[in-house]
Enzyme design. Structure first.
Site, mmCIF file in Angstrom:
data_model
loop_
_atom_site.group_PDB
_atom_site.id
_atom_site.type_symbol
_atom_site.label_atom_id
_atom_site.label_comp_id
_atom_site.label_asym_id
_atom_site.label_seq_id
_atom_site.Cartn_x
_atom_site.Cartn_y
_atom_site.Cartn_z
ATOM 1 N N TYR A 34 9.459 0.833 -4.212
ATOM 2 C CA TYR A 34 8.270 0.198 -3.640
ATOM 3 C C TYR A 34 8.510 -0.095 -2.167
ATOM 4 C CZ TYR A 34 6.862 -0.610 -8.463
ATOM 5 O OH TYR A 34 6.510 -0.447 -9.770
ATOM 6 N N HIS A 48 -0.640 -9.067 -8.280
ATOM 7 C CA HIS A 48 0.589 -8.276 -8.197
ATOM 8 C C HIS A 48 1.802 -8.979 -8.790
ATOM 9 C CE1 HIS A 48 -2.040 -6.234 -5.315
ATOM 10 N NE2 HIS A 48 -1.406 -5.165 -5.703
ATOM 11 N N ARG A 105 -2.549 4.159 1.654
ATOM 12 C CA ARG A 105 -1.237 4.309 1.031
ATOM 13 C C ARG A 105 -1.432 5.106 -0.251
ATOM 14 N NH1 ARG A 105 -0.090 0.747 -3.330
ATOM 15 N NH2 ARG A 105 2.129 0.965 -2.939
ATOM 16 N N ASN A 137 -0.050 5.571 -4.423
ATOM 17 C CA ASN A 137 0.698 5.019 -5.543
ATOM 18 C C ASN A 137 0.677 6.089 -6.628
ATOM 19 O OD1 ASN A 137 2.178 3.258 -7.064
ATOM 20 N ND2 ASN A 137 0.468 1.862 -7.507
ATOM 21 N N GLU A 195 -2.737 7.893 -6.844
ATOM 22 C CA GLU A 195 -3.855 7.156 -6.260
ATOM 23 C C GLU A 195 -3.740 7.192 -4.747
ATOM 24 O OE1 GLU A 195 -4.296 3.791 -9.794
ATOM 25 O OE2 GLU A 195 -3.600 3.195 -7.806
ATOM 26 N N TYR A 217 7.703 -0.607 -16.110
ATOM 27 C CA TYR A 217 6.443 -1.176 -15.612
ATOM 28 C C TYR A 217 5.374 -0.085 -15.522
ATOM 29 C CZ TYR A 217 2.900 -3.243 -12.702
ATOM 30 O OH TYR A 217 1.695 -3.673 -12.223
ATOM 31 N N LYS A 218 5.760 1.098 -15.123
ATOM 32 C CA LYS A 218 4.789 2.184 -15.022
ATOM 33 C C LYS A 218 4.394 2.728 -16.394
ATOM 34 C CE LYS A 218 5.861 3.795 -10.316
ATOM 35 N NZ LYS A 218 4.522 3.605 -9.722
#
Lengths: 333, 312
Positions: free
Chosen positions: A26, A185, A215, A217, A260, A311-312
């Protein structure tokens, strides 16, 4: 799952491959918007809003989702000016990026005429007068862009007080609406300790109009499924078990790299922040046709720390995805 | 695109000492919209001055600003008053928003002193569009009130005008003591007036999150003590004499630092600090950021000790 309207070549040519390195962490990876990025297969990023061959299909899917679940759209009362501002800003962006099909004409002080040639739509309206549009302005414009839209109100912090989000990747807009940026978040691992989110928050608070940023993701999604919202977990959650049992050909066809492209725009009238999320998906079998993408995606997936993979939501099959990609290039798994 | 070329299409002196300019794109196209309370940084004969926009920011075709002539200032306002002519083109940065209305406010209490009325006028225009509840107090010197007609028209005559300072202070205290829950206060004017209004509000229990102010330039800062700044990238040390800003000293030694207002307001010239203790004199960094001590605004801030190190 969406039926695919575009050709494989089209999908690959516009795909925003997200990995600049073999290792992903990240970061506050924002850059000025509007700069076209060349890839080995084509390009992306020239405009803030992007229309591709999936336009009609994705808009139909969004309309269908909103009909079934109205909690995917919300505009808290104080966000009404921001919703108009977002609609106007998106019309301007569309007209700038697609002048042959989209036009915005000023008819008088606050009177405008919007033409969306792709949808065969002409609409006259008075800015700020809700009675002049067929529906609430944010929902109305969200029916004309492939992007999900979230509007953040700036008080002491930023608050996600409005939006239309039908293509959420493992989160729930209806649950998050009204929360602060920092609360939204909170569940992301590492980012609080590393200060990534607080830096992004400070950056957003200082963002000025007419200078949008973007950005990327990413995650993996099983099947070409845009709506992997928390609300539908019972439908797509079991795929994470199913995918471990399929044969290699099916695996490469079903597992998609989901990217994204997120745009961050300070709206010029209301002062709210508009957060656009445009989702692109490419199955591994097509990703592997671009050699540099195949090799790099394999490295990133193999190296990704377990907490981030967890987490993903990809921890159960990311190793196989990495091996699949390596094998597709004739490498040892 | 971060700069605009703007044609001066009209210029009037509505009241003594104030010149109002109307600016438009030379080709007549729409100008970038702006959030109420935004300012425009205009190049004024070698200086860059920030002026609040007083026009409507929704899809504008022109901008208006009102400039008070400051005879002993740095020269920018004098240039606007004495040199600039209708038909000439000025260079400006995109409008910047640092004093926006709060969308969730139950009511907007707007307090203006003198030329500080300018951002309040654009707040009132948006308040009319979105039917926001407002209360306006405007204090000015008799015969010198800019935009009085605008303020009265935009409030249907409800704005309270004050030309007597003592009477204003008494009325203000009553107004601050009697507001519905959820009211936000916005104040713009001379520094002493802003401080007085904010202190009165705090004394009456207003939380900081409901207080908003726009300071148009700092009052003259004291020249400060001299100090040394070491540039760790090159290992060189630069002397910053009393009366010279850190930004000026860096520029003189060939280090480019992005900057805009040079008054500690805009936030452009923020630089990181590697060692030493900054003496913060800006209005941009938050209290937490100032306490962290790892960055400063080079245009106004200095060193609390004899030396600073910056990673430039």
């Amino acid at each position: 799952m969406t039926a695919l309207a575009s050709s494989a070549a089209e999908l690959i040519a516009g795909f925003p491959f997200p990995f600049p390195e073999d290792r992903y962490r990240y970061s506050t990876n924002v850059e000025p918007a509007g700069r076209s990025v060349s890839t080995p297969a084509g390009q992306w990023g020239a405009a803030v809003v992007d229309i591709d061959g999936e336009y009609a299909a994705e808009l139909a899917e969004r309309a269908d989702i909103l009909r079934r679940d109205p909690t995917r759209a919300e505009v808290l009362p104080h966000m009404q000016p921001a919703a108009w501002d977002a609609a106007m800003t998106l019309m301007r962006e569309l007209a700038t990026a697609y002048p042959s099909t989209m036009t915005l004409e000023r008819l008088g002080d606050a009177r405008w005429r919007w033409t969306n040639g792709l949808l065969g739509l002409t609409q006259e309206f008075v800015y700020g007068d809700g009675g002049t549009l067929p529906e609430e302005p944010l929902r109305w414009i969200a029916g004309q862009v492939q992007e999900d839209v979230v509007l953040l109100d700036q008080r002491d912090q930023l608050y996600g007080d409005a939006g239309v989000v039908t293509f959420a990747a493992d989160w729930s807009f209806g649950f998050d609406v009204g929360m602060s940026f920092l609360e939204i978040h909170g569940p992301v691992p590492r980012v609080r300790e590393e200060g990534v989110i607080t830096r992004a928050h400070e950056f957003l608070k200082r963002l000025q109009p007419h200078q949008p940023y973007r950005r990327t993701n990413w995650t993996l999604t099983i099947g070409r499924r845009l709506d992997v919202s928390t609300e539908l977990y019972p439908e797509w959650g079991p795929d994470r078990e199913m995918i471990q049992r399929v044969d290699d050909a099916t695996f490469g066809r079903l597992v998609h790299l989901r990217v994204e492209v997120q745009h961050l725009v300070r709206l010029p009238d209301s002062g709210a922040i508009m957060f656009l999320i445009r989702t692109y998906m490419l199955p591994l079998e097509l990703l592997a046709t671009v050699e540099s993408w195949r090799r790099r995606a394999a490295e990133v997936l193999a190296e990704l720390p377990a907490d981030m993979a967890d987490y993903k939501g990809i921890i159960k099959y990311r190793d196989r995805a990495a091996s699949w990609l390596r094998a597709a290039g004739g490498e040892a798994p | 695109m971060t700069t605009l070329e703007l044609l001066v299409t009209a210029a009037v002196h509505p009241v003594p000492g104030i010149r109002s300019l109307t600016l438009a794109a030379p080709d007549g196209r729409d100008l970038p919209g702006f959030v109420p309370g935004s300012h425009l940084v205009i190049e004024c004969g070698g200086r860059s001055n920030a002026y609040s926009l007083t026009s409507d920011g929704t899809a504008p075709t022109s901008y208006t600003v009102s400039v008070l002539e400051v005879p002993d200032g740095s020269g920018g306002s004098r240039w606007v008053h004495r040199e600039l002519r209708v038909g000439e083109v000025v260079t400006a940065r995109l409008p910047r928003s640092l004093f926006p209305p709060v969308a969730r406010a139950a009511k907007h209490l707007l307090v203006a002193g003198g030329i500080g009325v300018t951002p309040i006028v654009s707040h009132l225009r948006a308040a009319r569009t979105w039917r926001r509840e407002t209360e306006v107090h405007y204090v000015f010197r008799e015969g010198r009130g800019a935009h009085v007609d605008d303020v009265l028209a935009l409030t249907d005559g409800a704005a309270e005008l004050h030309t007597d300072r003592a009477e204003f202070c008494a009325r203000l205290e009553k107004a601050l003591a009697d507001q519905p829950l959820g009211t936000h206060l916005y104040v713009c004017g001379p520094a002493a007036m802003i401080d007085h209004v904010l202190d009165t509000a705090r004394g009456l229990g207003w939380p900081e999150s409901r207080l908003h102010c726009e300071r148009f330039g700092l009052d003259a800062l004291d020249p400060g003590d001299p100090f040394d700044v070491t540039l760790t990238a090159t290992g060189t040390t630069v002397r910053v004499p009393s009366g010279t800003s850190l930004l000026e000293a860096l520029e003189t030694s060939g280090v480019d630092v992005p900057n805009l207002c040079r008054q500690g307001v805009c936030g452009e010239c923020r630089i990181p600090v590697a060692a030493g203790t900054p003496l913060h004199r800006d209005l941009f960094l938050t209290e937490e950021e100032k306490a962290a001590g790892d960055a400063l605004m080079a245009c106004v801030s200095r060193s609390a000790g004899p030396s600073l190190e910056v990673p430039l």
